[in-house]
Design an enzyme around this catalytic site. Structure first.
Site, PDB file in Angstrom:
ATOM      1  N   TYR A 109       0.767  -1.267   0.083  1.00 29.25           N
ATOM      2  CA  TYR A 109       0.033  -0.057  -0.048  1.00 29.25           C
ATOM      3  C   TYR A 109       0.847   1.435  -0.044  1.00 29.25           C
ATOM      4  CZ  TYR A 109      -3.457   3.428   1.430  1.00 29.25           C
ATOM      5  OH  TYR A 109      -4.138   4.768   1.619  1.00 29.25           O
ATOM      6  N   GLU A 197      -4.012   7.593  -3.929  1.00 28.63           N
ATOM      7  CA  GLU A 197      -3.837   6.291  -3.270  1.00 28.63           C
ATOM      8  C   GLU A 197      -3.474   5.509  -4.274  1.00 28.63           C
ATOM      9  OE1 GLU A 197      -6.218   4.485   0.141  1.00 28.63           O
ATOM     10  OE2 GLU A 197      -7.455   3.979  -1.803  1.00 28.63           O
TER      11      GLU A 197
END
Length: 396
Positions: A109, A197
């Site tokens: 991530y 993101e």
């Protein structure tokens, strides 16, 4: 403004962020053609909605042929997809993204985000990416890695290397991480994002670092600097009232209640919604017409509320400082001339020209309930909504 995955990848690619190969499709035929253009071996058809949890909800489907791609697109397009983040109504799927299939070794991530509590930008990483990232952040916050970003410099090479080491990346992947993080930070700042993101950031089996999914959220207050991005906002998944409010430079957020709110000033609007809740009601929206509003903007704002079929009452709460209350009243009357409101209207006007404004409304013939204070306005709005609900039940 939030962008769909395929739009976000299109922008990130321009900044040098390595993204997956894929094509957007609005019809099953386009999805089949995209599958063929991507090599015709294996792909994933991904529903394009502005919410996470698509995979668990059946919105991400592996396919092995053009026929399967068309079938998956037909199953998704034009239908709501309900995920853990959409609520029970789901979000309508207007496009799918046909993405080439990759052999994956690891999922990570990575995101650049605005840390509101610290009034700063940060790069966030986690060695465990994918669908469980929210649970990891909530239950194991120590797994989340943070690097503070300087707006004038982005992420420094030593910060990117430190991030890579803590993500367990080394060798060729170390240099790729530095390039990836640098490009992501540059996109974040230059596009005026509040969030950029990558989830998941993947390591493929041939040793490449790729954005398998991407999400961009751009600060609405900075959109005047990016007029070219306005066309990237897909109309099919926008709330119609919020889109109309943006045309008139109004701050509007749709909520789940049945009492419409028209207020001047964000703080007063929040207090008004709180008071409605305290009195046992439920606000249907946040709507701030601004401290220096005019009759036209008020008319547009009131028109948005009058068109909301969910409403059982409308509460107008205005404190006249810069704005004159009689101009607010004129705006309400202008909107009422276009479409007479079908629900009771509770009005509290206080301050600059409040008496003149109340006199205008009193002589209008509209179903106006005058309130003397915020608490009184909230109580009367809740009572009016309840009465309207009983009247509707009796009519049916």
């Amino acid at each position: 403004m939030r962008l769909h995955e395929y739009r976000a990848k299109e922008l990130l690619c321009k900044y040098g962020v390595p993204v997956t190969e894929g094509m957007a499709a609005a019809t099953p035929e386009e999805a089949a053609a995209a599958f063929e253009k991507l090599g015709g071996t294996g792909a994933v058809v991904k529903a394009q909605i502005l919410a996470g949890g698509r995979g668990k909800a059946g919105g991400v489907r592996p396919v092995r042929s053009a026929v399967e791609a068309a079938r998956a697109a037909a199953d998704l397009l034009g239908k709501p997809l309900v995920t853990a983040q959409t609520g029970p109504g789901g979000q309508m799927v207007g496009r799918v993204y046909v993405q080439r299939e990759y052999d994956l070794e690891r999922e990570l991530y990575l995101a650049a985000a605005l840390d509101r509590s610290g009034a700063r930008a940060v790069m966030i990483g986690c060695a465990e990416g994918g669908v469980e990232i929210e649970d990891i952040a909530a239950r194991r916050p120590g797994k989340i890695i943070r690097e503070v970003l300087a707006p004038w410099a982005g992420i420094q090479p030593y910060q990117a290397r430190r991030l890579a080491f803590r993500l367990g990346l080394s060798g060729r992947l170390l240099a790729q991480t530095v390039q990836f993080a640098t490009a992501l930070a540059r996109a974040f700042f230059e596009l005026d994002c509040v969030l950029a993101e990558i989830n998941p950031l993947v390591v493929t089996k041939n040793g490449a670092l790729l954005a398998l999914d991407a999400k961009l959220e751009i600060d609405d207050n900075a959109m005047f600097r990016h007029p070219e991005l306005a066309s990237m906002s897909d109309q099919y998944d926008q709330d119609a009232a919020e889109a109309e409010a943006r045309k008139h430079d109004l701050s509007y957020v749709r909520l789940d209640g049945d009492i419409g709110c028209l207020v001047n000033g964000a703080g007063l609007a929040m207090a008004t919604m709180d008071m409605i809740k305290l009195c046992g009601g439920s606000p249907a929206n946040f709507l701030d017409v601004g401290g220096g509003t005019d009759r036209e903007r008020v008319a547009a704002a009131f028109g948005i509320l009058a068109a909301d079929a969910r409403l059982k009452a409308i509460l107008v709460n205005i404190f006249g400082g810069i704005v004159r209350c009689d101009l607010i009243a004129e705006g309400i009357l202008e909107a009422a001339r276009r479409a007479i409101p079908r629900v009771p209207i509770v009005v509290r006007l206080e301050g600059n020209s409040a008496g003149a404004g109340l006199d205008l409304l009193a002589g209008s013939g509209l179903d106006i309930i005058r309130a003397d204070s915020l608490a009184d306005a909230a109580r009367q709005a809740v009572a009016a909504a309840a009465s309207d609900g009983r009247a509707q039940a009796n009519r049916t």
